[in-house]
Design a protein around this motif. Structure first.
Motif, PDB file in Angstrom:
ATOM      1  N   ASN A   1       0.859   4.317 -11.690  1.00 15.20           N
ATOM      2  CA  ASN A   1       0.269   5.651 -11.526  1.00 15.20           C
ATOM      3  C   ASN A   1       0.964   6.714 -12.375  1.00 15.20           C
ATOM      4  OD1 ASN A   1       2.632   6.469 -10.191  1.00 15.20           O
ATOM      5  ND2 ASN A   1       1.727   6.361  -8.152  1.00 15.20           N
TER       6      ASN A   1
ATOM      7  N   CYS B   1      -8.721   7.505  -3.716  1.00 13.36           N
ATOM      8  CA  CYS B   1      -8.076   6.196  -3.543  1.00 13.36           C
ATOM      9  C   CYS B   1      -8.847   5.300  -2.579  1.00 13.36           C
ATOM     10  CB  CYS B   1      -6.642   6.374  -3.042  1.00 13.36           C
ATOM     11  SG  CYS B   1      -5.733   4.818  -2.866  1.00 13.36           S
TER      12      CYS B   1
ATOM     13  N   ALA C   1      -3.868   4.493   0.013  1.00 12.11           N
ATOM     14  CA  ALA C   1      -2.413   4.364  -0.155  1.00 12.11           C
ATOM     15  C   ALA C   1      -1.718   5.701   0.030  1.00 12.11           C
ATOM     16  CB  ALA C   1      -2.100   3.801  -1.544  1.00 12.11           C
TER      17      ALA C   1
ATOM     18  N   ILE D   1       5.278   7.641 -10.821  1.00 13.01           N
ATOM     19  CA  ILE D   1       6.384   6.876 -10.233  1.00 13.01           C
ATOM     20  C   ILE D   1       7.550   6.770 -11.217  1.00 13.01           C
ATOM     21  CG2 ILE D   1       5.508   4.620 -10.996  1.00 13.01           C
ATOM     22  CD1 ILE D   1       7.193   5.391  -7.603  1.00 13.01           C
TER      23      ILE D   1
ATOM     24  N   ARG E   1       0.808  -1.220   0.000  1.00 12.38           N
ATOM     25  CA  ARG E   1       0.000   0.000   0.000  1.00 12.38           C
ATOM     26  C   ARG E   1       0.843   1.273   0.000  1.00 12.38           C
ATOM     27  NH1 ARG E   1      -5.057  -1.876   3.934  1.00 12.38           N
ATOM     28  NH2 ARG E   1      -5.583  -3.715   2.684  1.00 12.38           N
TER      29      ARG E   1
ATOM     30  N   CYS F   1       2.782   4.264  -1.600  1.00  9.35           N
ATOM     31  CA  CYS F   1       2.602   4.986  -2.861  1.00  9.35           C
ATOM     32  C   CYS F   1       3.271   6.346  -2.759  1.00  9.35           C
ATOM     33  CB  CYS F   1       1.111   5.152  -3.164  1.00  9.35           C
ATOM     34  SG  CYS F   1       0.761   5.771  -4.828  1.00  9.35           S
TER      35      CYS F   1
ATOM     36  N   GLY G   1      -1.394   0.683  -3.801  1.00 11.04           N
ATOM     37  CA  GLY G   1      -0.198   1.486  -3.859  1.00 11.04           C
ATOM     38  C   GLY G   1       0.404   1.600  -5.254  1.00 11.04           C
ATOM     39  N   ALA G   2       1.637   2.040  -5.228  1.00 11.43           N
ATOM     40  CA  ALA G   2       2.459   1.999  -6.436  1.00 11.43           C
ATOM     41  C   ALA G   2       3.209   0.673  -6.380  1.00 11.43           C
ATOM     42  CB  ALA G   2       3.415   3.180  -6.476  1.00 11.43           C
TER      43      ALA G   2
END
Length: 349
Positions: free
Chosen positions: A133, A69, A73, A136, A60, A62, A106-107
Motif C-alpha cells: 500500500n 477496501c 482491513a 507502510i 487482514r 493494515c 491487509g498490509a
C-alpha cells in the motif's frame, strides 16, 4: 451498515451452490442473476483453465482504513497467517507448476513472518508479487528497508494509488496518504523499481472513487505517467485498472448512498463474454489467512469456499480435484466481467 451475510441456494442442474446476498438481492431484484448470464453465453458452469497463480492473504491487519477496501482491513484486525500455514502453502507450491505467488493482505508486510515467506518463495525460483500500500514503507523505521529487501529478491511491487492528485487520493485512503505514497514511490525508484533496464517491476493500481467504472487502462496509464513524472519525478511500469466490486465497505457505501441498483445496472449492461472467459478465478487459487481455499480474493471476503469435492484447506491441497471444480459465482462477479474486464492484474481484454 454491517457487511451483508451470504446464504446459499442450489442452482438447478449445475452441480454446485449459487450464493445469494439477501439484502443485495432484494435491492437488485430486477437484475439478472450472474449465473444465468454465464449460461446465456455458454460459460456455465465456469471452470478453471490451468492453475497459474496462488494468491495468499497473509493477514487482514493494515496501517490504513481505505473506504473502498473489500477486505475490510485495518489496524484493529487480528487475523494473521501463521508460519505453519505458510509452510503448507510452500509445500503445495513445490508440488505444482504454479508460476506466480501473489502476496496480499491487509498490509502483508505487517505479518511477522512476511520476509521469511518471501525468502522461501524466492528459493523455489517462483515469481513473487507483493501488494504494497506504499505508506507502510514510510510508516515505521522497521519498514524503511523494504525497497532494498524487495529488490534483493526481485519482488514485483503492485501498489494502489487512486489518483495522481492529493485530494482524490486522500479522500479515498485517508489524510496524508498521497504525500506518504509519493515518498515511498521515490524510495522504490531510488533502488531501481520502475527504471528501464533494472528488471524491477513497479505497477500502480487505479480504482474509481465512486459508483462508476474505470476509464480505459491505456489512456489512464499515459495520464498517470505524465503527471507523476512531471510533478514528482516518479516512474513506474504499468497502471492496472480495477473495477470496484460490490463487496464489504464498497457494498456498504453503495447501499447507504442509494447507488447499489444503478451501479449494478452499469455492470450488467457492460457484461462482456470475452472478459467473462478470461476472469482471474480460472487461473488463480486464493488462500485465506487461515489456510482456507477460495476461487478468488473477493469470494474469500464473502466466506465462499471452493465448491464440490475440491479440498477446502491448503493442508489438503489436491491440484487435480481443484482443477475439476466449478467456480462459485454471485452478483459481485459482474464487476470482473464488465467492459474490458477487471482482475488483480488489471483489465483482461
Amino acid at each position: 451498515m454491517k457487511s451483508l451475510q451470504a446464504r446459499h441456494a442450489p442452482l438447478a442442474d449445475t452441480g454446485y451452490q449459487l450464493t445469494v446476498l439477501t439484502e443485495a438481492e432484494a435491492a437488485g431484484a430486477r437484475l439478472p442473476a450472474f449465473a444465468e448470464k454465464l449460461r446465456e453465453t455458454g460459460l456455465l458452469p465456469l471452470r478453471p483453465t490451468r492453475l497459474q497463480i496462488m494468491q495468499i492473504n497473509v493477514g487482514r491487519m493494515c496501517n490504513q482504513v481505505c473506504k473502498h477496501c473489500h477486505v475490510d482491513a485495518g489496524p484493529d484486525r487480528t487475523e494473521i497467517m501463521t508460519r505453519a500455514t505458510m509452510q503448507l502453502c510452500l509445500d503445495a507450491l513445490a508440488r505444482t507448476d504454479i508460476e506466480l505467488v501473489d502476496l496480499t493482505g491487509g498490509a502483508p508486510e505487517m505479518n511477522p513472518d512476511f520476509r521469511w515467506l518471501v525468502e522461501q518463495i524466492s528459493a523455489l525460483g517462483l515469481r513473487t508479487i507483493v501488494r504494497c500500500n506504499l505508506t507502510i514503507i514510510v510508516a515505521n523505521k522497521k519498514y524503511h528497508d523494504l525497497p532494498e529487501f524487495f529488490a534483493r529478491h526481485n519482488v514485483e511491487v503492485v501498489s494502489s494509488l487512486p489518483h495522481f492528485s492529493a485530494g482524490r487520493t486522500d479522500a479515498q485512503r485517508g489524510d496524508g496518504v498521497f504525500e506518504k505514497s509519493i515518498r515511498a514511490l521515490k524510495m522504490l525508484n531510488a533502488v531501481g523499481y520502475g527504471q528501464q533496464g533494472t528488471g524491477l517491476t513497479l505497477d500502480l493500481v487505479y480504482n474509481p472513487s465512486g459508483a462508476f467504472m474505470p476509464g480505459a487502462q491505456q489512456s489512464l496509464e499515459r495520464e498517470f505517467k505524465q503527471r507523476l513524472g512531471r510533478e514528482h519525478g516518479i516512474v513506474f511500469n504499468s497502471l492496472l485498472t480495477i473495477t470496484n466490486l460490490p463487496v464489504s465497505r464498497f457494498l456498504d457505501y453503495l447501499l447507504e448512498s442509494g447507488n447499489y441498483e444503478s451501479y449494478m445496472q452499469q455492470l450488467v449492461a457492460a457484461y462482456n463474454p470475452v472478459a467473462a472467459a478470461n476472469v482471474m478465478c480460472r487461473t488463480t487459487l486464493s488462500i485465506g489467512w487461515d489456510g482456507q481455499l477460495y476461487d478468488c480474493d473477493f469470494n474469500q471476503q464473502l466466506d465462499l469456499l471452493v465448491a464440490g469435492n475440491a479440498p477446502k484447506h491448503i493442508g489438503d491441497f489436491d491440484e487435480a480435484r481443484l482443477q475439476d471444480r466449478a467456480i462459485v459465482v454471485n452478483q459481485h462477479c459482474y464487476g470482473c466481467t464488465a467492459g474490458a474486464g477487471s482482475s488483480c492484474g488489471g483489465a483482461t481484454t
